[in-house]
Design a protein around this motif. Structure first.
Motif, PDB file in Angstrom:
ATOM      1  N   LEU A  32      35.424  43.546  18.454  1.00 30.78           N
ATOM      2  CA  LEU A  32      34.081  42.939  18.510  1.00 30.78           C
ATOM      3  C   LEU A  32      34.104  41.596  17.795  1.00 30.78           C
ATOM      4  O   LEU A  32      34.711  41.457  16.728  1.00 30.78           O
ATOM      5  CB  LEU A  32      33.050  43.855  17.837  1.00 30.78           C
ATOM      6  CG  LEU A  32      32.818  45.216  18.497  1.00 30.78           C
ATOM      7  CD1 LEU A  32      31.845  46.043  17.660  1.00 30.78           C
ATOM      8  CD2 LEU A  32      32.287  45.050  19.925  1.00 30.78           C
ATOM      9  N   GLU A  33      33.405  40.605  18.376  1.00 35.64           N
ATOM     10  CA  GLU A  33      33.386  39.259  17.796  1.00 35.64           C
ATOM     11  C   GLU A  33      31.985  38.669  17.873  1.00 35.64           C
ATOM     12  O   GLU A  33      31.311  38.761  18.905  1.00 35.64           O
ATOM     13  CB  GLU A  33      34.377  38.347  18.549  1.00 35.64           C
ATOM     14  CG  GLU A  33      34.434  36.914  17.997  1.00 35.64           C
ATOM     15  CD  GLU A  33      35.550  36.053  18.621  1.00 35.64           C
ATOM     16  OE1 GLU A  33      36.100  36.455  19.670  1.00 35.64           O
ATOM     17  OE2 GLU A  33      35.850  34.985  18.052  1.00 35.64           O
ATOM     18  N   LEU A  34      31.566  38.069  16.768  1.00 38.18           N
ATOM     19  CA  LEU A  34      30.353  37.237  16.727  1.00 38.18           C
ATOM     20  C   LEU A  34      30.812  35.791  16.634  1.00 38.18           C
ATOM     21  O   LEU A  34      31.697  35.476  15.832  1.00 38.18           O
ATOM     22  CB  LEU A  34      29.512  37.604  15.500  1.00 38.18           C
ATOM     23  CG  LEU A  34      28.373  36.637  15.120  1.00 38.18           C
ATOM     24  CD1 LEU A  34      27.277  36.618  16.182  1.00 38.18           C
ATOM     25  CD2 LEU A  34      27.786  37.031  13.757  1.00 38.18           C
ATOM     26  N   HIS A  35      30.198  34.910  17.420  1.00 39.41           N
ATOM     27  CA  HIS A  35      30.598  33.499  17.414  1.00 39.41           C
ATOM     28  C   HIS A  35      29.363  32.644  17.635  1.00 39.41           C
ATOM     29  O   HIS A  35      28.377  33.108  18.210  1.00 39.41           O
ATOM     30  CB  HIS A  35      31.626  33.243  18.535  1.00 39.41           C
ATOM     31  CG  HIS A  35      32.521  32.065  18.283  1.00 39.41           C
ATOM     32  ND1 HIS A  35      32.120  30.767  18.493  1.00 39.41           N
ATOM     33  CD2 HIS A  35      33.797  31.997  17.815  1.00 39.41           C
ATOM     34  CE1 HIS A  35      33.128  29.955  18.171  1.00 39.41           C
ATOM     35  NE2 HIS A  35      34.152  30.667  17.758  1.00 39.41           N
ATOM     36  N   VAL A  36      29.404  31.396  17.182  1.00 35.66           N
ATOM     37  CA  VAL A  36      28.347  30.454  17.567  1.00 35.66           C
ATOM     38  C   VAL A  36      28.536  30.096  19.040  1.00 35.66           C
ATOM     39  O   VAL A  36      29.663  30.033  19.528  1.00 35.66           O
ATOM     40  CB  VAL A  36      28.349  29.183  16.687  1.00 35.66           C
ATOM     41  CG1 VAL A  36      27.808  29.507  15.305  1.00 35.66           C
ATOM     42  CG2 VAL A  36      29.731  28.558  16.585  1.00 35.66           C
ATOM     43  N   GLU A  37      27.418  29.850  19.736  1.00 38.72           N
ATOM     44  CA  GLU A  37      27.506  29.619  21.182  1.00 38.72           C
ATOM     45  C   GLU A  37      28.340  28.392  21.518  1.00 38.72           C
ATOM     46  O   GLU A  37      29.053  28.365  22.512  1.00 38.72           O
ATOM     47  CB  GLU A  37      26.101  29.461  21.785  1.00 38.72           C
ATOM     48  CG  GLU A  37      26.141  29.281  23.302  1.00 38.72           C
ATOM     49  CD  GLU A  37      24.887  28.632  23.862  1.00 38.72           C
ATOM     50  OE1 GLU A  37      23.818  28.709  23.229  1.00 38.72           O
ATOM     51  OE2 GLU A  37      24.982  28.042  24.949  1.00 38.72           O
ATOM     52  N   GLN A  38      28.208  27.338  20.730  1.00 41.52           N
ATOM     53  CA  GLN A  38      28.903  26.066  20.985  1.00 41.52           C
ATOM     54  C   GLN A  38      28.367  25.361  22.224  1.00 41.52           C
ATOM     55  O   GLN A  38      29.043  24.506  22.790  1.00 41.52           O
ATOM     56  CB  GLN A  38      30.421  26.257  21.112  1.00 41.52           C
ATOM     57  CG  GLN A  38      31.051  26.979  19.932  1.00 41.52           C
ATOM     58  CD  GLN A  38      32.549  27.101  20.040  1.00 41.52           C
ATOM     59  OE1 GLN A  38      33.059  27.998  20.700  1.00 41.52           O
ATOM     60  NE2 GLN A  38      33.279  26.226  19.380  1.00 41.52           N
ATOM     61  N   ILE A  97      29.422  38.381  21.119  1.00 46.37           N
ATOM     62  CA  ILE A  97      28.018  37.939  21.084  1.00 46.37           C
ATOM     63  C   ILE A  97      27.930  36.545  20.472  1.00 46.37           C
ATOM     64  O   ILE A  97      28.754  36.154  19.644  1.00 46.37           O
ATOM     65  CB  ILE A  97      27.099  38.918  20.305  1.00 46.37           C
ATOM     66  CG1 ILE A  97      27.651  39.224  18.916  1.00 46.37           C
ATOM     67  CG2 ILE A  97      26.866  40.180  21.105  1.00 46.37           C
ATOM     68  CD1 ILE A  97      26.695  40.066  18.071  1.00 46.37           C
ATOM     69  N   PHE A  98      26.888  35.832  20.900  1.00 48.30           N
ATOM     70  CA  PHE A  98      26.646  34.464  20.441  1.00 48.30           C
ATOM     71  C   PHE A  98      25.327  34.382  19.690  1.00 48.30           C
ATOM     72  O   PHE A  98      24.362  35.081  20.016  1.00 48.30           O
ATOM     73  CB  PHE A  98      26.520  33.503  21.638  1.00 48.30           C
ATOM     74  CG  PHE A  98      27.806  33.197  22.350  1.00 48.30           C
ATOM     75  CD1 PHE A  98      29.034  33.282  21.710  1.00 48.30           C
ATOM     76  CD2 PHE A  98      27.772  32.779  23.680  1.00 48.30           C
ATOM     77  CE1 PHE A  98      30.211  32.971  22.384  1.00 48.30           C
ATOM     78  CE2 PHE A  98      28.934  32.461  24.361  1.00 48.30           C
ATOM     79  CZ  PHE A  98      30.153  32.555  23.715  1.00 48.30           C
ATOM     80  N   GLY A 122      23.245  22.462  20.573  1.00 45.39           N
ATOM     81  CA  GLY A 122      24.396  22.783  21.416  1.00 45.39           C
ATOM     82  C   GLY A 122      25.704  22.179  20.927  1.00 45.39           C
ATOM     83  O   GLY A 122      26.678  22.141  21.665  1.00 45.39           O
ATOM     84  N   VAL A 123      25.725  21.740  19.650  1.00 40.79           N
ATOM     85  CA  VAL A 123      26.875  20.965  19.154  1.00 40.79           C
ATOM     86  C   VAL A 123      27.913  21.877  18.506  1.00 40.79           C
ATOM     87  O   VAL A 123      27.574  22.772  17.730  1.00 40.79           O
ATOM     88  CB  VAL A 123      26.393  19.922  18.119  1.00 40.79           C
ATOM     89  CG1 VAL A 123      27.572  19.228  17.449  1.00 40.79           C
ATOM     90  CG2 VAL A 123      25.491  18.897  18.805  1.00 40.79           C
ATOM     91  N   SER A 124      29.186  21.635  18.822  1.00 40.07           N
ATOM     92  CA  SER A 124      30.281  22.325  18.137  1.00 40.07           C
ATOM     93  C   SER A 124      31.506  21.430  18.133  1.00 40.07           C
ATOM     94  O   SER A 124      31.499  20.365  18.743  1.00 40.07           O
ATOM     95  CB  SER A 124      30.587  23.652  18.822  1.00 40.07           C
ATOM     96  OG  SER A 124      31.518  24.390  18.059  1.00 40.07           O
TER      97      SER A 124
END
Ligand SMILES: [Zn+2]
Length: 421
Positions: free
Chosen positions: A196-202, A378-379, A385-387
């Motif tokens: 399982l991973e949580l990440h910023v959407e980017q 999940i995001f 929207g910046v990454s």
């Protein structure tokens, strides 16, 4: 704890948001370098390794068993229950001038999830592990850490891998005390039940729609080309326009065709990018005799990827022919799209309460794992929207919400007999 009380404890599991924030701030104190804005923990740099050592310390403080494997992946294991482990995490390496949350959020949130479970007295039926993978950002061309865990990188690949500056992977690893010859020992496929991973959407989708959580159903495939157009360098004043073999105009002709390619063959998730260009001689008074450019194409549907790639090839050849240019297209890689586990995605959406099902245009560790075992991603929204930028940010309320959803998902998957049921 009875089964129903355990289920209630899982569903209402709370994280310590202050502790999570302190961890994110602490790891981001590492990799701040004079003259380089943002966070700079480039894979196998001293700062990257310092971040990994910091995490090993935090894992130990949390009462978990810390370990770094042969390629630099860091694990924190909660020895509980029996059988293969539930794995949760992301990466701590960054791009140059990177942001504070890309990867870091997923690692710190996974550690916080495990601490919250232990604080709540939950008793998992299987081991739970936190992971920070090595070189997710692809300094050496792949996702070395997760691919090594999944048994995807052999000795030949490791021996051949070189970064943009010509540094060999084996040398970068050895300089940090890692053993490239032992990379095969990182293969843990049989020891992992799910990831399982949580990440910023980017990207801008969640912020625009107002959704707080994105549940990823598929990660885009990617093709990566290097295109070379060969014409003739000549004097910019003496050579009539119709007698030129101008590599810049050929390249520009392809650029102008991109909108049409997308309209005819693309879908809502298609992406085409020319991000790197080199003209030679690259001098104002000389016609460009050669243009070399990158072309990266993405989609969640491989048939669409194929149609777009074929159309790109045809338009490059058409633009080259119009200017008398030779063409060479080198396909550096073709990675097919990856579907995430539908049962896990359904569970994540249920736990989140409200969530947007969406594709991921960016690659993530979860897609490596999804090729081998059940995986979920999940995001949380990215501001603007910046990454891959020092300006990358997600509001703390959204960080806390995403970390809570991850913690409850980890607790549920660790506490029930079937990970994906
Ligand atoms: Zn990332």
């Amino acid at each position: 704890m009875t089964e129903s009380r355990a289920k209630t404890a899982t569903a209402s599991l709370a994280i310590d948001a202050g502790r999570l924030r302190a961890d994110i701030d602490a790891v981001n104190a590492i990799g701040r370098i004079d003259g380089m804005p943002g966070i700079n923990r480039i894979s196998f740099s001293d700062a990257d390794m310092a971040g990994r050592r910091w995490l090993l310390g935090r894992i130990e403080e949390a009462g978990l068993a810390p370990r770094m494997d042969a390629v630099g992946n860091v694990f924190g294991r909660w020895e509980a229950g029996a059988g293969p482990a539930l794995l949760a995490g992301s990466h701590l390496d960054t791009v140059p001038h990177g942001g504070p949350l890309d990867g870091t959020l997923g690692v710190c949130a996974a550690l916080e999830a495990v601490r919250a479970m232990r604080d709540a007295g939950l008793r998992p039926v299987r081991p739970v592990e936190v992971v920070a993978t090595a070189d997710e950002e692809g300094r050496f061309g792949g996702m070395l850490g997760s691919q090594a865990i999944c048994g995807e990188v052999g000795p030949d690949w490791i021996a051949a891998a070189v970064d943009d500056g010509g540094v060999r992977l084996v040398d970068a690893m050895r300089a940090q005390g890692l053993d490239p010859a032992a990379a095969a020992s990182a293969d843990r496929r049989r020891e992992i039940a799910a990831f399982l991973e949580l990440h910023v959407e980017q990207g801008p989708v969640l912020e625009a729609s107002g959704d707080r959580i994105g549940v990823v159903d598929a990660v885009s495939g990617v093709f990566n080309w290097t295109v070379t157009l060969n014409g003739e360098a000549n004097h910019s004043g003496t050579t009539p326009m119709d007698l030129r073999r101008d590599a810049f105009r050929g390249m520009a002709g392809f650029g102008a065709a991109i909108d049409g390619i997308l309209a005819r063959h693309g879908g809502p998730d298609t992406r085409l990018t020319v991000g790197k260009v080199a003209l030679s001689p690259n001098f104002p008074h000389s016609i460009a005799g050669r243009a070399v450019f990158s072309l990266i194409g993405r989609d969640v549907d491989e048939a669409v990827m194929r149609a777009v790639a074929d159309a790109c090839r045809a338009e490059i050849e058409r633009a080259a022919a119009a200017h008398g240019l030779g063409v060479a297209i080198a396909e550096q890689s073709w990675l097919p799209p990856t579907a995430m586990d539908p049962a896990i995605a359904g569970r994540l959406a249920t736990i989140a309460g409200a969530a947007r099902t969406m594709p991921s245009g960016a690659g993530h560790d979860a897609q490596t794992f999804a090729r081998h075992l059940p995986a979920g991603l999940i995001f949380v929204p990215s501001r603007g929207g910046v990454s891959h930028s020092p300006d990358e940010w997600t509001d703390w309320a959204e960080v806390e919400h995403g970390a809570t959803v991850l913690a409850r998902a980890v607790a549920a998957a660790a506490s029930e007999p079937a990970v994906t049921g």
